[in-house]
Structure formats: structure tokens, C-alpha cells
Design a protein around this motif. Sequence first.
Motif, short mmCIF file in Angstrom:
data_model
loop_
_atom_site.label_atom_id
_atom_site.label_comp_id
_atom_site.label_asym_id
_atom_site.label_seq_id
_atom_site.Cartn_x
_atom_site.Cartn_y
_atom_site.Cartn_z
N UNK A 106 -5.71 -21.92 -52.09
CA UNK A 106 -4.64 -20.95 -51.81
C UNK A 106 -3.36 -21.50 -52.40
N UNK A 107 -2.53 -20.63 -52.92
CA UNK A 107 -1.26 -21.05 -53.52
C UNK A 107 -0.18 -20.04 -53.15
N UNK A 108 1.02 -20.54 -52.82
CA UNK A 108 2.20 -19.67 -52.66
C UNK A 108 3.07 -19.90 -53.88
N UNK A 109 3.18 -18.87 -54.70
CA UNK A 109 3.86 -18.97 -55.98
C UNK A 109 5.33 -18.58 -55.82
N UNK A 110 6.22 -19.48 -56.28
CA UNK A 110 7.68 -19.25 -56.25
C UNK A 110 8.17 -18.89 -54.84
N UNK A 111 7.46 -19.41 -53.83
CA UNK A 111 7.83 -19.21 -52.43
C UNK A 111 7.79 -17.75 -51.99
N UNK A 112 7.15 -16.88 -52.78
CA UNK A 112 7.19 -15.44 -52.47
C UNK A 112 5.84 -14.75 -52.53
N UNK A 113 4.91 -15.29 -53.33
CA UNK A 113 3.68 -14.55 -53.62
C UNK A 113 2.47 -15.40 -53.26
N UNK A 116 -4.79 -15.83 -53.41
CA UNK A 116 -6.06 -16.26 -52.83
C UNK A 116 -7.19 -15.54 -53.56
N UNK A 117 -8.41 -15.99 -53.35
CA UNK A 117 -9.54 -15.35 -54.02
C UNK A 117 -10.11 -14.24 -53.14
N UNK A 118 -10.68 -14.62 -52.01
CA UNK A 118 -11.17 -13.62 -51.06
C UNK A 118 -10.09 -13.30 -50.03
N UNK A 119 -9.74 -14.33 -49.26
CA UNK A 119 -8.60 -14.28 -48.33
C UNK A 119 -8.12 -15.71 -48.14
N UNK A 120 -6.96 -15.92 -47.49
CA UNK A 120 -6.52 -17.29 -47.24
C UNK A 120 -7.47 -18.08 -46.35
N UNK A 121 -8.30 -17.38 -45.59
CA UNK A 121 -9.25 -18.04 -44.70
C UNK A 121 -10.52 -18.47 -45.40
N UNK A 136 -6.43 -8.78 -42.84
CA UNK A 136 -5.69 -9.69 -43.71
C UNK A 136 -4.19 -9.53 -43.52
N UNK A 137 -3.71 -8.32 -43.32
CA UNK A 137 -2.28 -8.13 -43.05
C UNK A 137 -1.88 -8.84 -41.75
N UNK A 138 -2.72 -8.78 -40.73
CA UNK A 138 -2.43 -9.48 -39.48
C UNK A 138 -2.38 -10.99 -39.70
N UNK A 139 -3.28 -11.49 -40.53
CA UNK A 139 -3.27 -12.91 -40.85
C UNK A 139 -1.97 -13.30 -41.57
N UNK A 140 -1.53 -12.46 -42.47
CA UNK A 140 -0.28 -12.75 -43.20
C UNK A 140 0.90 -12.80 -42.24
N UNK A 141 0.95 -11.88 -41.30
CA UNK A 141 2.06 -11.86 -40.34
C UNK A 141 2.10 -13.14 -39.51
N UNK A 142 0.92 -13.66 -39.17
CA UNK A 142 0.86 -14.84 -38.30
C UNK A 142 1.10 -16.14 -39.06
N UNK A 144 1.92 -16.41 -42.66
CA UNK A 144 2.81 -16.36 -43.83
C UNK A 144 3.88 -15.31 -43.58
N UNK A 145 4.70 -15.56 -42.58
CA UNK A 145 5.65 -14.56 -42.09
C UNK A 145 6.61 -14.06 -43.16
N UNK A 146 7.00 -14.90 -44.09
CA UNK A 146 7.98 -14.49 -45.10
C UNK A 146 7.37 -13.90 -46.35
N UNK A 147 6.03 -13.76 -46.40
CA UNK A 147 5.35 -13.30 -47.60
C UNK A 147 5.07 -11.81 -47.51
N UNK A 148 5.52 -11.07 -48.52
CA UNK A 148 5.28 -9.62 -48.57
C UNK A 148 4.17 -9.24 -49.55
N UNK A 149 3.85 -10.15 -50.46
CA UNK A 149 2.87 -9.83 -51.50
C UNK A 149 1.71 -10.83 -51.46
#
Length: 249
Positions: A106-113, A116-121, A136-142, A144-149
Motif C-alpha cells: 500500500x502506498x500514500x502518494x503525495x500525502x493525498x492519494x 492499493x491493489x485489491x484493498x488496503x487490507x 472500502x469507503x468505511x475502511x478509508x474513513x477509519x 485514512x481520514x484525510x484521503x479522498x482518493x
Amino acid sequence: MPRAAIISDIHGNLEALQAVLRAVESDGVDYIVHLGDLVGYNASPHECIQLLQAKRAVSILGNHDLAILEPRMVKNFNVLANQAITYCQKQLTIADIRYLQGMPRVEVLWDKYLLCHGSPESLESYVLNLFQAKRLFNLLRKRYAGIRFCFFGHTHVQKLWICDQRGKVVSPLELPDQIALGTEHRYLINPGSVGQPRQRDNRAHYLLFDTNRELVHFKAVPYDIQTAQKKIVQANLPEYLAHRLQDGI
């Protein structure tokens, strides 16, 4: 901010990768981002690794890549995928293996994006339906709170999921060539597959992401399918892997 080409699921298809790289060069991209599965299914894993490495692509692991590093994973694969991994293991060099070993899951690119391949899990998680997208959206909220993409692959199908501020999740039935991403929403974005598309369109698929204007362009280009098929047959890989390229399935 740069303009990026987002690609995924090359799966050892050199002819498809070459066609996409020619196209993105004309598109004037600053970065190439690969969402996993450089190897598997097709006959040129070594050449694809070398080419992507030469392009200095930002690349993460896919489940087929991980199966090269952790052979026990092939027990989860079907017969066709299993045979292709066995073939890949014989084709790759020590340098190829080291390149795969250097990829993150898993990688967070430029602190914004989030990449992942399947999902971060899990590299093997699919996001094919509404329930899986909501999860997956629920996982992002929990996590990766600042990630929109979140850019993901694995399904071999171009797809866009949108989550609004109320938590409602939708996906356009027909993807326009260009989509402006709103500032209040979260997105799951799949560029489709370069080397083994499964959306009944046999072209090599990818997307362009304009980070300044937050525009996504879903793209596809034709490539030399016959040469890719011939290589599969010559490598004594299952013939179905050659046939499916023509049908885009």
C-alpha cells in the motif's frame, strides 16, 4: 501538482504495456503509477518488469506479484493462474525478484492519494459491487481520514465509485471519457487492466489523472494482440489465456 498515468494489471503482456506507454508519452504525463500485478497470465513478465523499472514508475504489489515472492499463495489461484505463476518463476531473474521485493503493498502518494491493489487490507480483495465499495469507503474513513482518493486494481474493469458527505455510494453506469471530481466527495477509482481487460473491450486500459484540476480521463488503446497470443502459445501456457485476450474477458 503533476499529471499521472494510472495503470494496473499488466500481467506480463508486453505488447499491451508498450502500447499504453506510447500513448501516455503523447499525453504528456509526469509520472506513471502502477497498481500491481506485473506478472501472471501472459508470456513476457521479465520484459514488463524491465520496462516499467526503466520508466521509474511508482509501483505497488499485486497478488500475482506476491505469489512469486510467497509461493504458498498459489493455493488460492485457479489452475490457469497457477500454471502462469509456475512459468513466471522460470522466467524472472534475481534482479526481477528484488524489484518485486522492493514494492510496498500500500502506498500514500503525495500525502493525498491511496494506492492499493485489491484493498488496503488485502491484495486479494475485490471491489465489484455496492457492498464491497461501501466496506472500502468505511475502511478509508477509519484508517485514512484525510484521503479522498483511492486508486485500486485487481478487478480488470474500469470503475468509479463515489461517496457523498451523507455516506451515499453510487457508481455511474456508463463512464464518460472525462470526469471532474468534486471537492466534497470521496472516490474509489479503477483504471482497468493493461494486459488482460475483462470488460469485453480487448484494448489496453488505463487512466490519466490531472491532479491540478482533479480530472480523471478513462482511456484505452489497441495493441498487437496477435503477437501477445502467439507468445502465450509458444510458451506452452494454456491456450485459453490467448483466446481471452481477443474477447476482452
